[in-house]
Design a protein around this motif. Structure first.
Motif, mmCIF file in Angstrom:
data_model
loop_
_atom_site.group_PDB
_atom_site.id
_atom_site.type_symbol
_atom_site.label_atom_id
_atom_site.label_comp_id
_atom_site.label_asym_id
_atom_site.label_seq_id
_atom_site.Cartn_x
_atom_site.Cartn_y
_atom_site.Cartn_z
ATOM 1 N N MET A 264 11.372 8.273 26.465
ATOM 2 C CA MET A 264 10.461 7.731 27.244
ATOM 3 C C MET A 264 9.242 7.214 26.673
ATOM 4 N N LYS A 265 9.554 6.593 25.184
ATOM 5 C CA LYS A 265 8.643 5.966 24.526
ATOM 6 C C LYS A 265 8.774 4.560 24.528
ATOM 7 N N PRO A 266 7.692 3.766 24.729
ATOM 8 C CA PRO A 266 7.552 2.358 24.756
ATOM 9 C C PRO A 266 8.212 1.625 23.447
ATOM 10 N N VAL A 267 9.123 0.652 23.703
ATOM 11 C CA VAL A 267 9.657 -0.020 22.671
ATOM 12 C C VAL A 267 9.320 -1.536 22.995
ATOM 13 N N ARG A 268 9.044 -2.020 24.095
ATOM 14 C CA ARG A 268 8.729 -3.265 24.261
ATOM 15 C C ARG A 268 8.169 -3.431 25.519
ATOM 16 N N ILE A 269 6.960 -4.203 25.522
ATOM 17 C CA ILE A 269 6.313 -4.481 26.853
ATOM 18 C C ILE A 269 6.171 -6.241 26.979
ATOM 19 N N VAL A 270 6.478 -6.687 27.990
ATOM 20 C CA VAL A 270 6.466 -7.885 28.803
ATOM 21 C C VAL A 270 5.280 -8.242 29.724
ATOM 22 N N THR A 271 4.506 -9.077 29.424
ATOM 23 C CA THR A 271 3.248 -9.405 30.419
ATOM 24 C C THR A 271 2.929 -10.603 30.308
ATOM 25 N N ASP A 272 1.996 -11.165 31.049
ATOM 26 C CA ASP A 272 1.557 -12.432 31.051
ATOM 27 C C ASP A 272 2.707 -13.557 31.484
ATOM 28 N N LEU A 273 3.505 -12.950 32.292
ATOM 29 C CA LEU A 273 4.682 -13.895 32.620
ATOM 30 C C LEU A 273 4.218 -15.246 33.426
ATOM 31 N N VAL A 274 4.664 -16.273 32.894
ATOM 32 C CA VAL A 274 4.515 -17.624 33.463
ATOM 33 C C VAL A 274 5.582 -17.792 34.650
ATOM 34 N N ALA A 275 5.517 -16.996 35.752
ATOM 35 C CA ALA A 275 6.663 -17.218 36.644
ATOM 36 C C ALA A 275 6.474 -18.286 37.642
ATOM 37 N N ASP A 276 7.504 -18.903 37.958
ATOM 38 C CA ASP A 276 7.924 -20.116 38.914
ATOM 39 C C ASP A 276 7.483 -19.645 40.224
ATOM 40 N N TYR A 277 6.918 -20.256 41.261
ATOM 41 C CA TYR A 277 6.592 -19.999 42.616
ATOM 42 C C TYR A 277 7.993 -20.654 43.402
ATOM 43 N N VAL A 278 8.624 -20.051 43.968
ATOM 44 C CA VAL A 278 9.429 -20.861 44.978
ATOM 45 C C VAL A 278 8.975 -20.710 46.427
ATOM 46 N N PRO A 279 8.774 -21.822 47.088
ATOM 47 C CA PRO A 279 7.989 -21.817 48.645
ATOM 48 C C PRO A 279 8.794 -20.981 49.474
ATOM 49 N N GLU A 280 8.408 -20.658 50.585
ATOM 50 C CA GLU A 280 8.962 -19.981 51.729
ATOM 51 C C GLU A 280 9.745 -20.923 52.446
ATOM 52 N N THR A 281 10.856 -20.455 53.021
ATOM 53 C CA THR A 281 11.709 -21.122 54.052
ATOM 54 C C THR A 281 11.593 -20.578 55.309
ATOM 55 N N TRP A 282 12.270 -21.042 56.537
ATOM 56 C CA TRP A 282 12.235 -20.555 57.775
ATOM 57 C C TRP A 282 12.950 -19.125 57.737
ATOM 58 N N HIS A 283 13.795 -19.032 56.629
ATOM 59 C CA HIS A 283 14.389 -17.392 56.747
ATOM 60 C C HIS A 283 14.158 -16.547 55.668
ATOM 61 N N ARG A 284 13.107 -17.207 54.747
ATOM 62 C CA ARG A 284 12.719 -16.293 53.488
ATOM 63 C C ARG A 284 11.275 -16.617 53.156
ATOM 64 N N ARG A 285 10.713 -15.691 52.696
ATOM 65 C CA ARG A 285 9.098 -15.658 52.174
ATOM 66 C C ARG A 285 9.331 -16.429 50.627
ATOM 67 N N GLY A 286 8.212 -16.799 50.325
ATOM 68 C CA GLY A 286 7.859 -17.250 49.041
ATOM 69 C C GLY A 286 7.971 -16.015 48.217
ATOM 70 N N TYR A 287 8.097 -16.555 46.949
ATOM 71 C CA TYR A 287 8.113 -15.510 45.860
ATOM 72 C C TYR A 287 7.797 -16.018 44.532
ATOM 73 N N LEU A 288 7.452 -15.058 43.601
ATOM 74 C CA LEU A 288 7.297 -15.413 42.086
ATOM 75 C C LEU A 288 8.522 -15.215 41.662
#
Length: 343
Positions: A264-288
């Motif tokens: 349970m000791k940290p070996v790697r941290i990933v942050t400041d993610l430059v995520a892409d936004y996918v817009p919502e559709t009629w059957h799904r919400r938008g998401y990063l």
């Protein structure tokens, strides 16, 4: 009355012999013959010796197939051999044009209509790649991010004498014993209870909910709800890419991910993610959407998904059919995790 008399047989044979000798002499003499012309001698019906010129067709000259280095061929000195974009276009640009050079006619095909007439139809070559045509899947692009990883080097980074600490921080040079990963690990994560653990599902995408029922911890990056996920391990277990989705619903949970070893000791941290936004559709919400590599083959056994205070102070601005819209960041949210393997 004519005075001519028929030749005696002996005289005729002598005349013919003389003709043969004269023919050989004329053809062999350099003064009366050449490689292209000559004479033959014959006796007419009156017994007179006649000479006729032999006219031959000129023989074609045989060209030496070997090039003469002192006399270059016309094509080598021709102006069309110049290295320019017209004669030597860029290969990628020519491929985008379907290998049709400027000024050249479009490719065509011929066909026969119902009346038997031959028709010609011009067409534009399809220059799309196999990825653009949908024949193969495009390679997964990892999401840009800030990564803090435990070094395998036994020698720590030492502070340079006379150095400017601010300059070291700008260049990413950290002093020994004061790295972000070490400071973050001072209060995480050996005391994490393993009762609320989500198992990994390799065969499908599975969801996680971060809400008031989720455990809470005070990280050095801020107070946050988190979820603990067990990374699959075992003999022959390969590294893979994780697709992490954060769905928009009355706010957006902006994730950061910490990877832990078996203790349970940290070996790697990933942050400041430059995520892409996918817009919502009629059957799904938008998401990063983010793509993050996971390394079980290098000792990663757990992952902690959390958010930071600085992320909570921000917002995600999107563009949809209603125009630009801002989505506030939240401490809670719904996540989707899936395993992506490159073939």
């Amino acid at each position: 009355m004519s005075n001519s008399r028929p030749l005696h047989r002996g005289a005729l044979i002598a005349s013919l012999t003389l003709a043969v000798v004269l023919l050989a002499g004329c053809q062999g003499s350099g003064g009366t013959s050449s490689s292209r012309e000559g004479y033959f001698t014959w006796v007419d019906d009156q017994g007179r010796v006649q000479h006729s010129r032999i006219i031959r067709e000129p023989e074609p000259e045989t060209e030496d197939p070997r090039p003469d280095p002192e006399h270059p061929s016309p094509s080598a000195s021709d102006e069309n051999a110049e290295f320019n974009l017209e004669n030597y276009p860029d290969g990628n640009e020519l491929e985008r044009r379907g290998y049709v050079r400027p000024g050249e006619p479009q490719p065509y095909f011929t066909w026969q209509d119902a009346d038997g007439n031959i028709r010609t139809s011009y067409y534009q070559p399809d220059t799309r790649s196999d990825v653009e045509k949908g024949r193969i899947k495009p390679p997964v692009q990892l999401t840009p991010a800030s990564i803090y990883q435990r070094s395998d080097s036994p020698d720590p980074v030492v502070e340079r004498e006379g150095g400017d600490p601010d300059a070291f921080a700008i260049l990413g040079v950290e002093t020994a014993g004061d790295s972000f990963l070490e400071r973050w690990a001072e209060n995480c994560c050996e005391d994490f209870g393993r009762g609320n653990v989500e198992g990994w599902h390799s065969d499908r995408e599975f969801g996680l909910t971060v809400d008031d029922s989720s455990p809470v911890h005070s990280f050095i990056t801020g107070h946050s709800h988190y979820r603990l996920v067990r990374i699959p391990a075992g003999a022959g277990r390969r590294d893979f890419i994780m697709r992490l989705r954060s769905f928009a619903r009355e706010g957006m949970f902006v994730p950061s991910v910490a990877f832990l070893d078996a203790t349970m000791k940290p070996v790697r941290i990933v942050t400041d993610l430059v995520a892409d936004y996918v817009p919502e559709t009629w059957h799904r919400r938008g998401y990063l959407e983010s793509f993050i590599p996971v390394f079980p083959g290098h000792g990663e056994r757990w992952m902690v998904i959390f958010t930071r205070d600085e992320d909570l102070r921000g917002q995600t601005v999107i563009e949809d059919k209603r125009g630009p819209r801002a989505i506030k960041h939240s401490r809670q949210g719904e996540l989707g995790l899936a395993e992506i393997r490159e073939r």
